[in-house]
Design an enzyme around this catalytic site. Structure first.
Site, short mmCIF file in Angstrom:
data_model
loop_
_atom_site.label_atom_id
_atom_site.label_comp_id
_atom_site.label_asym_id
_atom_site.label_seq_id
_atom_site.Cartn_x
_atom_site.Cartn_y
_atom_site.Cartn_z
N CYS A 141 0.72 -1.23 -0.18
CA CYS A 141 0.42 0.09 0.40
C CYS A 141 1.39 1.19 0.40
CB CYS A 141 -0.59 0.62 0.80
SG CYS A 141 -2.42 0.91 1.49
N CYS A 144 -0.34 4.37 2.14
CA CYS A 144 -0.15 3.82 3.69
C CYS A 144 1.32 4.38 3.76
CB CYS A 144 -0.96 2.44 3.80
SG CYS A 144 -2.24 1.86 2.98
N ASP A 145 1.77 3.77 3.06
CA ASP A 145 3.56 3.53 3.74
C ASP A 145 4.46 4.50 2.60
OD1 ASP A 145 2.12 1.71 5.99
OD2 ASP A 145 2.67 -0.05 4.51
C1 LIG Z 1 0.10 -3.12 4.19
C2 LIG Z 1 -0.67 -2.92 4.63
C3 LIG Z 1 -0.68 -1.43 5.14
C4 LIG Z 1 -2.36 -0.34 5.63
N1 LIG Z 1 -1.52 0.15 6.37
C5 LIG Z 1 -3.15 1.54 6.26
C6 LIG Z 1 -2.82 2.22 6.88
O1 LIG Z 1 -1.02 2.80 7.31
N2 LIG Z 1 -3.80 3.53 6.38
C7 LIG Z 1 -5.21 2.91 5.99
O2 LIG Z 1 -6.12 4.34 6.17
N3 LIG Z 1 -5.25 2.14 5.53
C8 LIG Z 1 -3.99 1.05 5.62
N4 LIG Z 1 -4.32 -0.44 4.54
C9 LIG Z 1 -5.66 -0.67 3.98
C10 LIG Z 1 -6.39 -1.14 5.59
O3 LIG Z 1 -5.72 -2.05 5.81
C11 LIG Z 1 -7.32 -1.52 4.50
O4 LIG Z 1 -8.51 -0.07 3.77
C12 LIG Z 1 -9.25 -1.62 5.23
O5 LIG Z 1 -8.17 -3.16 6.60
C13 LIG Z 1 -9.65 -2.59 4.86
O6 LIG Z 1 -10.63 -2.76 5.74
P1 LIG Z 1 -12.22 -3.95 5.75
O7 LIG Z 1 -13.07 -4.26 6.86
O8 LIG Z 1 -12.79 -3.91 4.24
O9 LIG Z 1 -11.44 -5.06 4.88
P2 LIG Z 1 -10.18 -5.83 5.78
O10 LIG Z 1 -9.26 -4.89 7.13
O11 LIG Z 1 -9.83 -6.72 5.51
O12 LIG Z 1 -10.42 -7.15 6.49
C14 LIG Z 1 -11.46 -8.40 6.28
C15 LIG Z 1 -12.13 -9.05 7.46
O13 LIG Z 1 -13.45 -10.10 7.14
C16 LIG Z 1 -12.99 -11.39 7.74
N5 LIG Z 1 -13.29 -12.37 6.66
C17 LIG Z 1 -13.11 -12.39 5.15
N6 LIG Z 1 -13.38 -13.60 4.88
C18 LIG Z 1 -14.27 -14.26 5.98
C19 LIG Z 1 -15.42 -15.41 6.29
N7 LIG Z 1 -15.48 -15.93 4.86
N8 LIG Z 1 -15.74 -15.43 6.67
C20 LIG Z 1 -15.79 -14.45 7.89
N9 LIG Z 1 -15.03 -13.27 8.57
C21 LIG Z 1 -13.83 -13.20 7.20
C22 LIG Z 1 -10.80 -11.15 7.45
O14 LIG Z 1 -10.70 -12.56 8.76
C23 LIG Z 1 -10.45 -9.89 8.29
O15 LIG Z 1 -10.82 -9.92 9.53
C24 LIG Z 1 -3.21 -1.11 4.12
C25 LIG Z 1 -3.25 -2.58 4.50
C26 LIG Z 1 -1.93 -2.73 3.97
C27 LIG Z 1 -2.20 -4.38 3.04
#
Ligand SMILES: Cc1cc2nc3c(=O)[nH]c(=O)nc-3n(C[C@H](O)[C@H](O)[C@H](O)COP(=O)(O)OP(=O)(O)OC[C@H]3O[C@@H](n4cnc5c(N)ncnc54)[C@H](O)[C@@H]3O)c2cc1C
Length: 315
Positions: A141, A144-145
């Site tokens: 990302c 992000c980083d």
């Molecule tokens: C390395 C990295 C660094 C990042 N740094 C930043 C940052 O500094 N600032 C920022 O704003 N964003 C950052 N991001 C982006 C940010 O992490 C994402 O935009 C955010 O986490 C998305 O949130 P979400 O809740 O949509 O999904 P996710 O965080 O992807 O969570 C998805 C969840 O769904 C669950 N899940 C999936 N399938 C199932 C299923 N079948 N049954 C039950 N549960 C399930 C998973 O276990 C997980 O808990 C970063 C991303 C990465 C990869």
């Protein structure tokens, strides 16, 4: 299959910023939500060390701690957080119908509303040296980083629009950007390619792949290989950004929820409503554009409000 069916008002699938924010709002609205964490409790942010851009943390915070705090906040209002994976769904097309969700292949839940916040998974190259240095200079990302590599030399892998956009984003912050494109041409749109070509501190290497990420605890460089000639070359960089795409976690919703050609869920207008009444989607699972914790949390809030309004219309 379990013989006891649990009937609930609101089921939240996923424990990232979207799911926990939905849980905070749903529990404060007396919807008694049950949240299943999936395989990655806390979501993508648990794979990063420093989150500097989430409002409210002036000194920044590490990803796992932030996610534990979000969980605690959701639990404070009564959300039941459970470890478990949704393995199958059967959604009712009727307004007011019960939605069936199977957890871990056996437990059956019937929910009046379902909030899907299963996120997306960043794709990596799969090299052992890359995996070892994730969080130590290897990131998926740039937005992000990138800031952590201000005025430093970095590399990026990818050929699509996102890679091109992230390369130009990094070029604004960093001293130089070495861009590796696997084929002899970009996949990105002409406009994005034009931007890359006109950014003086981006050097593009076509037919090029990462052979190894160099460094023990932190990235110190990359060894790249020309996949036509076999020629190898080392470049000193402190950060490596992998921009080869994301996979939305939507396999279990195929045939049930409308999705685009890449598997992202489609929501209606400015709402989080899916094509199924009572099923809502928030966070990265329905957003290939912004993909940030704050935008995921924002749509998580929206989905709980949409679910609450839907339940009110049933009463
Ligand atoms: C390395 C990295 C660094 C990042 N740094 C930043 C940052 O500094 N600032 C920022 O704003 N964003 C950052 N991001 C982006 C940010 O992490 C994402 O935009 C955010 O986490 C998305 O949130 P979400 O809740 O949509 O999904 P996710 O965080 O992807 O969570 C998805 C969840 O769904 C669950 N899940 C999936 N399938 C199932 C299923 N079948 N049954 C039950 N549960 C399930 C998973 O276990 C997980 O808990 C970063 C991303 C990465 C990869």
């Amino acid at each position: 299959m379990s013989d006891t069916i649990e009937k609930i008002k609101c089921l939240i699938i996923g424990s990232g910023p979207a799911g926990y924010t939905a849980a905070i709002y749903a529990s404060r609205a007396d919807m008694n939500p049950v949240l299943y964490t999936g395989m990655e409790p806390g979501g993508q942010l648990t794979t990063t060390t420093e989150v500097d851009n989430f409002p409210g943390y002036p000194e920044g915070i590490d990803g796992p701690t932030m996610m534990m705090q979000l969980q605690a906040q959701a639990e404070r209002f009564g959300t039941q957080v459970r470890i478990g994976l949704a393995t199958a769904v059967e959604f009712s097309k009727e307004v007011g119908g019960w939605h069936k969700v199977i957890i871990d292949g056996s437990k059956e839940i019937h929910a009046q509303t379902v909030i899907v916040s299963t996120g997306a998974t960043a794709k990596y190259l799969g090299l052992p040296s890359e995996q070892k240095l994730r969080g130590g200079g290897v990131s998926a990302c740039a937005v992000c980083d990138g800031f952590f590599y201000k005025n430093q030399d970095v590399a990026i892998v990818g050929a699509g629009d996102t890679a091109a956009e992230e390369a130009t984003y990094l070029a604004n912050i960093c001293k130089s950007v070495t861009m590796l494109v696997r084929k002899d041409t970009f996949r990105a749109s002409k406009a994005m390619v034009h931007r890359v070509e006109n950014t003086p501190n981006i050097t593009v290497h076509f037919n090029s792949e990462i052979d190894e990420v160099l460094g023990d605890d932190v990235v110190e460089g990359i060894r790249m290989v020309n996949n036509q000639t076999g020629e190898k070359k080392e470049v000193a960089v402190t950060g490596l950004f992998i921009a080869i795409g994301h996979k939305p976690n939507t396999d279990i919703f195929k045939g049930q929820l409308e999705m685009d050609e890449t598997g992202y869920l489609i929501t209606q207008g400015k709402t989080t409503k899916t094509n199924i009444p009572g099923v809502f989607a928030c966070g990265d699972v329905q957003d290939k554009e912004y993909r940030q914790a704050i935008t995921a949390a924002g749509t998580g809030c929206m989905s709980a409000l949409d679910a609450e309004r839907y339940l009110a219309t049933l009463e």
